[in-house]
Motif scaffolding. Structure first.
Motif, PDB file in Angstrom:
ATOM      1  N   CYS A  35     -30.402 -34.545  -2.591  1.00 58.08           N
ATOM      2  CA  CYS A  35     -29.157 -34.885  -1.911  1.00 58.08           C
ATOM      3  C   CYS A  35     -28.635 -36.246  -2.362  1.00 58.08           C
ATOM      4  O   CYS A  35     -27.430 -36.427  -2.577  1.00 58.08           O
ATOM      5  N   ASP A  36     -29.537 -37.203  -2.517  1.00 53.69           N
ATOM      6  CA  ASP A  36     -29.147 -38.537  -2.965  1.00 53.69           C
ATOM      7  C   ASP A  36     -28.540 -38.486  -4.362  1.00 53.69           C
ATOM      8  O   ASP A  36     -27.486 -39.066  -4.626  1.00 53.69           O
ATOM      9  N   ARG A  37     -29.182 -37.758  -5.251  1.00 55.16           N
ATOM     10  CA  ARG A  37     -28.668 -37.631  -6.620  1.00 55.16           C
ATOM     11  C   ARG A  37     -27.332 -36.902  -6.675  1.00 55.16           C
ATOM     12  O   ARG A  37     -26.540 -37.125  -7.578  1.00 55.16           O
ATOM     13  N   ALA A  38     -27.084 -36.036  -5.678  1.00 58.45           N
ATOM     14  CA  ALA A  38     -25.824 -35.296  -5.617  1.00 58.45           C
ATOM     15  C   ALA A  38     -24.695 -36.135  -5.023  1.00 58.45           C
ATOM     16  O   ALA A  38     -23.554 -35.706  -5.004  1.00 58.45           O
ATOM     17  N   GLY A  39     -25.032 -37.325  -4.528  1.00 54.81           N
ATOM     18  CA  GLY A  39     -24.012 -38.216  -4.000  1.00 54.81           C
ATOM     19  C   GLY A  39     -23.731 -38.082  -2.523  1.00 54.81           C
ATOM     20  O   GLY A  39     -22.705 -38.546  -2.048  1.00 54.81           O
ATOM     21  N   VAL A  40     -24.648 -37.475  -1.768  1.00 58.44           N
ATOM     22  CA  VAL A  40     -24.474 -37.351  -0.323  1.00 58.44           C
ATOM     23  C   VAL A  40     -24.454 -38.751   0.284  1.00 58.44           C
ATOM     24  O   VAL A  40     -25.287 -39.592  -0.047  1.00 58.44           O
ATOM     25  N   ASP A  41     -23.490 -39.006   1.170  1.00 54.92           N
ATOM     26  CA  ASP A  41     -23.319 -40.337   1.749  1.00 54.92           C
ATOM     27  C   ASP A  41     -24.404 -40.710   2.755  1.00 54.92           C
ATOM     28  O   ASP A  41     -24.900 -41.833   2.763  1.00 54.92           O
ATOM     29  N   ILE A  42     -24.741 -39.772   3.642  1.00 50.63           N
ATOM     30  CA  ILE A  42     -25.704 -40.043   4.712  1.00 50.63           C
ATOM     31  C   ILE A  42     -26.746 -38.934   4.719  1.00 50.63           C
ATOM     32  O   ILE A  42     -26.405 -37.757   4.798  1.00 50.63           O
ATOM     33  N   ILE A  43     -28.021 -39.323   4.656  1.00 52.14           N
ATOM     34  CA  ILE A  43     -29.105 -38.342   4.645  1.00 52.14           C
ATOM     35  C   ILE A  43     -30.070 -38.670   5.780  1.00 52.14           C
ATOM     36  O   ILE A  43     -30.658 -39.751   5.803  1.00 52.14           O
ATOM     37  N   LEU A  44     -30.207 -37.741   6.712  1.00 50.50           N
ATOM     38  CA  LEU A  44     -31.201 -37.867   7.775  1.00 50.50           C
ATOM     39  C   LEU A  44     -32.442 -37.138   7.288  1.00 50.50           C
ATOM     40  O   LEU A  44     -32.391 -35.933   7.023  1.00 50.50           O
ATOM     41  N   VAL A  45     -33.533 -37.865   7.154  1.00 48.83           N
ATOM     42  CA  VAL A  45     -34.761 -37.252   6.655  1.00 48.83           C
ATOM     43  C   VAL A  45     -35.730 -37.103   7.814  1.00 48.83           C
ATOM     44  O   VAL A  45     -36.080 -38.068   8.481  1.00 48.83           O
ATOM     45  N   GLY A  46     -36.146 -35.864   8.057  1.00 47.07           N
ATOM     46  CA  GLY A  46     -37.114 -35.585   9.103  1.00 47.07           C
ATOM     47  C   GLY A  46     -38.050 -34.498   8.631  1.00 47.07           C
ATOM     48  O   GLY A  46     -37.621 -33.528   8.026  1.00 47.07           O
ATOM     49  N   ASP A  47     -39.324 -34.677   8.875  1.00 51.49           N
ATOM     50  CA  ASP A  47     -40.283 -33.704   8.359  1.00 51.49           C
ATOM     51  C   ASP A  47     -40.724 -32.684   9.400  1.00 51.49           C
ATOM     52  O   ASP A  47     -41.520 -31.816   9.105  1.00 51.49           O
ATOM     53  N   SER A  48     -40.164 -32.729  10.601  1.00 46.20           N
ATOM     54  CA  SER A  48     -40.587 -31.789  11.637  1.00 46.20           C
ATOM     55  C   SER A  48     -40.343 -30.346  11.212  1.00 46.20           C
ATOM     56  O   SER A  48     -41.210 -29.490  11.362  1.00 46.20           O
TER      57      SER A  48
END
Length: 66
Positions: A35-48
Motif C-alpha cells: 500500500c505504501d509503495r502504491a502511494g496510499v496516504d493513510i495506512i492503518l496496520v493491524g494484525d488482528s
C-alpha cells in the motif's frame, strides 16, 4: 519513503475538504508495504485480522523463545 512524502496531522487538516485522500487497513506488514509503495496516504496496520485468518485462537502477543 522520504520525509517529504509523509502525511502529517497538520497536512491532513489542511487537506480536509480540499483534496481526496486514500486510507486503507492493512492486515500485516507485507500488505502495508504494498500500500505504501502504491502511494496510499493513510495506512492503518493491524494484525488482528491476519492472526484470526492464520488460525490463532487469540490476538494476545506470544513470546518467542530465542
Amino acid at each position: 519513503m522520504n520525509a517529504s512524502n509523509r502525511v502529517t496531522v497538520p497536512g491532513l487538516r489542511a487537506a480536509k475538504g480540499r483534496e481526496r485522500l486514500v486510507a486503507v487497513t492493512a492486515y500485516d506488514f507485507s500488505l502495508a508495504k504494498i500500500c505504501d509503495r502504491a502511494g496510499v496516504d493513510i495506512i492503518l496496520v493491524g494484525d488482528s485480522g491476519a492472526m484470526v485468518g492464520q488460525g490463532e485462537a487469540t490476538t494476545e502477543q506470544h513470546e518467542c523463545a530465542a
